[in-house]
Every structure is written in C-alpha cells, then in structure tokens.
Write a protein that holds these residues in place. Structure first.
Motif, PDB file in Angstrom:
ATOM      1  N   LYS A  92     -20.902   9.598  56.303  1.00  0.00           N
ATOM      2  CA  LYS A  92     -20.334   8.660  55.304  1.00  0.00           C
ATOM      3  C   LYS A  92     -18.978   8.110  55.762  1.00  0.00           C
ATOM      4  CE  LYS A  92     -23.357   9.651  51.807  1.00  0.00           C
ATOM      5  NZ  LYS A  92     -24.605   9.650  52.460  1.00  0.00           N
ATOM      6  N   ILE A  93     -18.901   7.788  57.046  1.00  0.00           N
ATOM      7  CA  ILE A  93     -17.687   7.230  57.652  1.00  0.00           C
ATOM      8  C   ILE A  93     -17.984   5.784  58.037  1.00  0.00           C
ATOM      9  CG2 ILE A  93     -16.137   7.359  59.650  1.00  0.00           C
ATOM     10  CD1 ILE A  93     -16.771  10.397  59.731  1.00  0.00           C
ATOM     11  N   SER A  94     -17.120   4.860  57.627  1.00  0.00           N
ATOM     12  CA  SER A  94     -17.342   3.467  58.017  1.00  0.00           C
ATOM     13  C   SER A  94     -16.878   3.256  59.453  1.00  0.00           C
ATOM     14  CB  SER A  94     -16.638   2.501  57.069  1.00  0.00           C
ATOM     15  OG  SER A  94     -15.247   2.580  57.229  1.00  0.00           O
ATOM     16  N   ILE A  95     -17.535   2.346  60.126  1.00  0.00           N
ATOM     17  CA  ILE A  95     -17.247   2.086  61.533  1.00  0.00           C
ATOM     18  C   ILE A  95     -17.225   0.576  61.749  1.00  0.00           C
ATOM     19  CG2 ILE A  95     -19.694   2.332  62.075  1.00  0.00           C
ATOM     20  CD1 ILE A  95     -18.955   3.285  64.857  1.00  0.00           C
ATOM     21  N   SER A  96     -16.275   0.126  62.545  1.00  0.00           N
ATOM     22  CA  SER A  96     -16.216  -1.287  62.912  1.00  0.00           C
ATOM     23  C   SER A  96     -15.777  -1.395  64.369  1.00  0.00           C
ATOM     24  CB  SER A  96     -15.270  -2.063  61.992  1.00  0.00           C
ATOM     25  OG  SER A  96     -13.979  -1.514  62.011  1.00  0.00           O
ATOM     26  N   ILE A  97     -15.917  -2.600  64.900  1.00  0.00           N
ATOM     27  CA  ILE A  97     -15.602  -2.866  66.299  1.00  0.00           C
ATOM     28  C   ILE A  97     -14.698  -4.083  66.350  1.00  0.00           C
ATOM     29  CG2 ILE A  97     -16.594  -3.615  68.512  1.00  0.00           C
ATOM     30  CD1 ILE A  97     -19.096  -2.031  67.780  1.00  0.00           C
ATOM     31  N   CYS A  98     -13.755  -4.072  67.281  1.00  0.00           N
ATOM     32  CA  CYS A  98     -12.881  -5.237  67.446  1.00  0.00           C
ATOM     33  C   CYS A  98     -12.625  -5.503  68.925  1.00  0.00           C
ATOM     34  CB  CYS A  98     -11.569  -5.047  66.697  1.00  0.00           C
ATOM     35  SG  CYS A  98     -10.453  -3.836  67.423  1.00  0.00           S
ATOM     36  N   GLY A  99     -12.143  -6.718  69.189  1.00  0.00           N
ATOM     37  CA  GLY A  99     -11.645  -7.070  70.512  1.00  0.00           C
ATOM     38  C   GLY A  99     -12.691  -7.274  71.584  1.00  0.00           C
ATOM     39  N   LEU A 100     -13.837  -7.822  71.223  1.00  0.00           N
ATOM     40  CA  LEU A 100     -14.876  -8.013  72.240  1.00  0.00           C
ATOM     41  C   LEU A 100     -14.470  -9.076  73.257  1.00  0.00           C
ATOM     42  CD1 LEU A 100     -18.105  -8.034  70.040  1.00  0.00           C
ATOM     43  CD2 LEU A 100     -17.076  -6.109  71.253  1.00  0.00           C
ATOM     44  N   GLN A 101     -14.561  -8.726  74.526  1.00  0.00           N
ATOM     45  CA  GLN A 101     -14.358  -9.703  75.587  1.00  0.00           C
ATOM     46  C   GLN A 101     -15.583 -10.615  75.629  1.00  0.00           C
ATOM     47  OE1 GLN A 101     -13.009  -8.348  79.382  1.00  0.00           O
ATOM     48  NE2 GLN A 101     -11.560  -6.900  78.511  1.00  0.00           N
ATOM     49  N   PRO A 102     -15.450 -11.826  76.180  1.00  0.00           N
ATOM     50  CA  PRO A 102     -16.550 -12.801  76.146  1.00  0.00           C
ATOM     51  C   PRO A 102     -17.893 -12.278  76.657  1.00  0.00           C
ATOM     52  CG  PRO A 102     -14.545 -13.880  76.849  1.00  0.00           C
ATOM     53  CD  PRO A 102     -14.231 -12.404  76.763  1.00  0.00           C
ATOM     54  N   ALA A 103     -17.903 -11.561  77.768  1.00  0.00           N
ATOM     55  CA  ALA A 103     -19.175 -11.064  78.318  1.00  0.00           C
ATOM     56  C   ALA A 103     -19.818 -10.043  77.378  1.00  0.00           C
ATOM     57  CB  ALA A 103     -18.954 -10.449  79.698  1.00  0.00           C
ATOM     58  N   VAL A 104     -19.004  -9.195  76.785  1.00  0.00           N
ATOM     59  CA  VAL A 104     -19.519  -8.187  75.852  1.00  0.00           C
ATOM     60  C   VAL A 104     -19.965  -8.855  74.556  1.00  0.00           C
ATOM     61  CG1 VAL A 104     -18.930  -6.112  74.522  1.00  0.00           C
ATOM     62  CG2 VAL A 104     -18.094  -6.373  76.882  1.00  0.00           C
ATOM     63  N   GLU A 105     -19.200  -9.821  74.104  1.00  0.00           N
ATOM     64  CA  GLU A 105     -19.561 -10.545  72.882  1.00  0.00           C
ATOM     65  C   GLU A 105     -20.916 -11.251  73.064  1.00  0.00           C
ATOM     66  OE1 GLU A 105     -17.463 -13.350  69.561  1.00  0.00           O
ATOM     67  OE2 GLU A 105     -16.733 -13.512  71.622  1.00  0.00           O
ATOM     68  N   LYS A 106     -21.144 -11.797  74.241  1.00  0.00           N
ATOM     69  CA  LYS A 106     -22.411 -12.476  74.516  1.00  0.00           C
ATOM     70  C   LYS A 106     -23.578 -11.494  74.405  1.00  0.00           C
ATOM     71  CE  LYS A 106     -24.636 -15.567  77.767  1.00  0.00           C
ATOM     72  NZ  LYS A 106     -24.518 -16.349  78.982  1.00  0.00           N
ATOM     73  N   VAL A 107     -23.417 -10.304  74.950  1.00  0.00           N
ATOM     74  CA  VAL A 107     -24.459  -9.273  74.840  1.00  0.00           C
ATOM     75  C   VAL A 107     -24.686  -8.916  73.372  1.00  0.00           C
ATOM     76  CG1 VAL A 107     -25.066  -6.882  75.396  1.00  0.00           C
ATOM     77  CG2 VAL A 107     -24.054  -8.350  77.146  1.00  0.00           C
ATOM     78  N   PHE A 108     -23.598  -8.741  72.616  1.00  0.00           N
ATOM     79  CA  PHE A 108     -23.719  -8.428  71.189  1.00  0.00           C
ATOM     80  C   PHE A 108     -24.482  -9.530  70.462  1.00  0.00           C
ATOM     81  CE2 PHE A 108     -20.939  -4.895  69.513  1.00  0.00           C
ATOM     82  CZ  PHE A 108     -20.811  -4.246  70.728  1.00  0.00           C
ATOM     83  N   ASP A 109     -24.191 -10.797  70.802  1.00  0.00           N
ATOM     84  CA  ASP A 109     -24.885 -11.923  70.174  1.00  0.00           C
ATOM     85  C   ASP A 109     -26.376 -11.913  70.501  1.00  0.00           C
ATOM     86  OD1 ASP A 109     -22.534 -12.857  69.038  1.00  0.00           O
ATOM     87  OD2 ASP A 109     -22.188 -14.383  70.569  1.00  0.00           O
ATOM     88  N   ILE A 110     -26.696 -11.694  71.758  1.00  0.00           N
ATOM     89  CA  ILE A 110     -28.099 -11.707  72.197  1.00  0.00           C
ATOM     90  C   ILE A 110     -28.893 -10.588  71.519  1.00  0.00           C
ATOM     91  CG2 ILE A 110     -29.615 -11.303  74.192  1.00  0.00           C
ATOM     92  CD1 ILE A 110     -27.440 -12.769  75.882  1.00  0.00           C
ATOM     93  N   ILE A 111     -28.300  -9.416  71.436  1.00  0.00           N
ATOM     94  CA  ILE A 111     -28.978  -8.244  70.887  1.00  0.00           C
ATOM     95  C   ILE A 111     -28.977  -8.253  69.354  1.00  0.00           C
ATOM     96  CG2 ILE A 111     -28.945  -5.700  70.827  1.00  0.00           C
ATOM     97  CD1 ILE A 111     -29.735  -6.882  73.522  1.00  0.00           C
ATOM     98  N   GLY A 112     -28.032  -8.961  68.744  1.00  0.00           N
ATOM     99  CA  GLY A 112     -27.933  -8.981  67.286  1.00  0.00           C
ATOM    100  C   GLY A 112     -27.145  -7.814  66.714  1.00  0.00           C
ATOM    101  N   MET A 113     -26.166  -7.344  67.468  1.00  0.00           N
ATOM    102  CA  MET A 113     -25.377  -6.185  67.027  1.00  0.00           C
ATOM    103  C   MET A 113     -24.521  -6.484  65.790  1.00  0.00           C
ATOM    104  SD  MET A 113     -26.057  -3.579  69.029  1.00  0.00           S
ATOM    105  CE  MET A 113     -24.711  -2.448  69.306  1.00  0.00           C
ATOM    106  N   GLN A 114     -24.277  -7.759  65.502  1.00  0.00           N
ATOM    107  CA  GLN A 114     -23.476  -8.107  64.326  1.00  0.00           C
ATOM    108  C   GLN A 114     -24.180  -7.665  63.045  1.00  0.00           C
ATOM    109  OE1 GLN A 114     -24.795 -10.097  66.547  1.00  0.00           O
ATOM    110  NE2 GLN A 114     -23.466 -11.765  67.144  1.00  0.00           N
ATOM    111  N   GLN A 115     -25.478  -7.493  63.113  1.00  0.00           N
ATOM    112  CA  GLN A 115     -26.227  -7.036  61.944  1.00  0.00           C
ATOM    113  C   GLN A 115     -26.006  -5.552  61.685  1.00  0.00           C
ATOM    114  OE1 GLN A 115     -30.257  -8.227  62.664  1.00  0.00           O
ATOM    115  NE2 GLN A 115     -29.733 -10.391  62.758  1.00  0.00           N
ATOM    116  N   LEU A 116     -25.595  -4.813  62.695  1.00  0.00           N
ATOM    117  CA  LEU A 116     -25.359  -3.377  62.550  1.00  0.00           C
ATOM    118  C   LEU A 116     -23.891  -3.047  62.295  1.00  0.00           C
ATOM    119  CD1 LEU A 116     -27.526  -1.978  65.491  1.00  0.00           C
ATOM    120  CD2 LEU A 116     -28.114  -2.042  63.062  1.00  0.00           C
TER     121      LEU A 116
END
Length: 113
Positions: free
Chosen positions: A77-101
């Motif tokens: 029951k701990i909330s988790i978030s992510i910050c500071g994605l570099q462009p290459a990592v952000e692109k992977v997150f976009d492709i995989i759909g990690m923003q939904q998680l």
C-alpha cells in the motif's frame, strides 16, 4: 558513470522517499540493485519517487525491475511514481505504455508537489 556501473541512493524529502538511480537499467545491472530496490520501499513505508534523470538507457530487464517494484509497493500500500525520464528512456516508456502503470513526472520538483 561507466555504463557497467549502477548506483542508487535514497533520501527522505518530507513524506516521500526519493530513490536516485544512476546508470543503465539493463540486464547487466538490474540484478545488482533489485534487492536494494525492494528493501528500500519496504523499509520506508512512505510514497516512493524513482528519479531516473541519470538513467540513459533501459532494457526489458530494467522495465521488469520497475514493474516488480510497483507490484511490491502495491502489496505494501505504498504509492510509487517516476520522474526525470531521459528522451531514450521516455521513448521506451511510450512504446511499452508504462504511463498506464506509473505516475510519471517531468522532474523531481514536479514529483514532490
């Protein structure tokens, strides 16, 4: 930082724990920090922000580590978030759909608000 090196450090800022990650989150490095990731979130009992601003590359092993940590946090029951994605990592997150998680912020200041 040498690409074979991985580093994490944590700090408490208010009611949140910030975990700063440095280096590539790839198959060569994730096994080195997986226990530390899980121990940090378990021991904190606070909301966790993973600052990935110093992570230039993430592979499927790094994504698995983040999802495993997310599941562990949800069980605790701990909330988790992510910050500071570099462009290459952000692109992977976009492709995989990690923003939904994950809740993703552009930088640490935004995540702390």
């Amino acid at each position: 930082m040498n690409e074979d090196k991985i580093g994490i450090r944590s700090e408490e800022l208010g009611n949140k724990m910030v975990v700063h990650v440095q280096g590539n989150l790839d198959v060569h490095n994730t096994h080195k920090i997986e226990k530390d990731f899980l121990n940090l979130v378990s021991s904190s009992g606070k909301s966790v922000i993973f600052n990935l601003s110093e992570v230039p590359f993430i592979s499927s092993a790094g994504l698995r580590l983040l999802v495993t940590t997310l599941r562990h946090c949800q069980e605790q029951k701990i909330s988790i978030s992510i910050c500071g994605l570099q462009p290459a990592v952000e692109k992977v997150f976009d492709i995989i759909g990690m923003q939904q998680l994950f809740t993703i912020y552009p930088d640490l200041d935004a995540a702390l608000k």
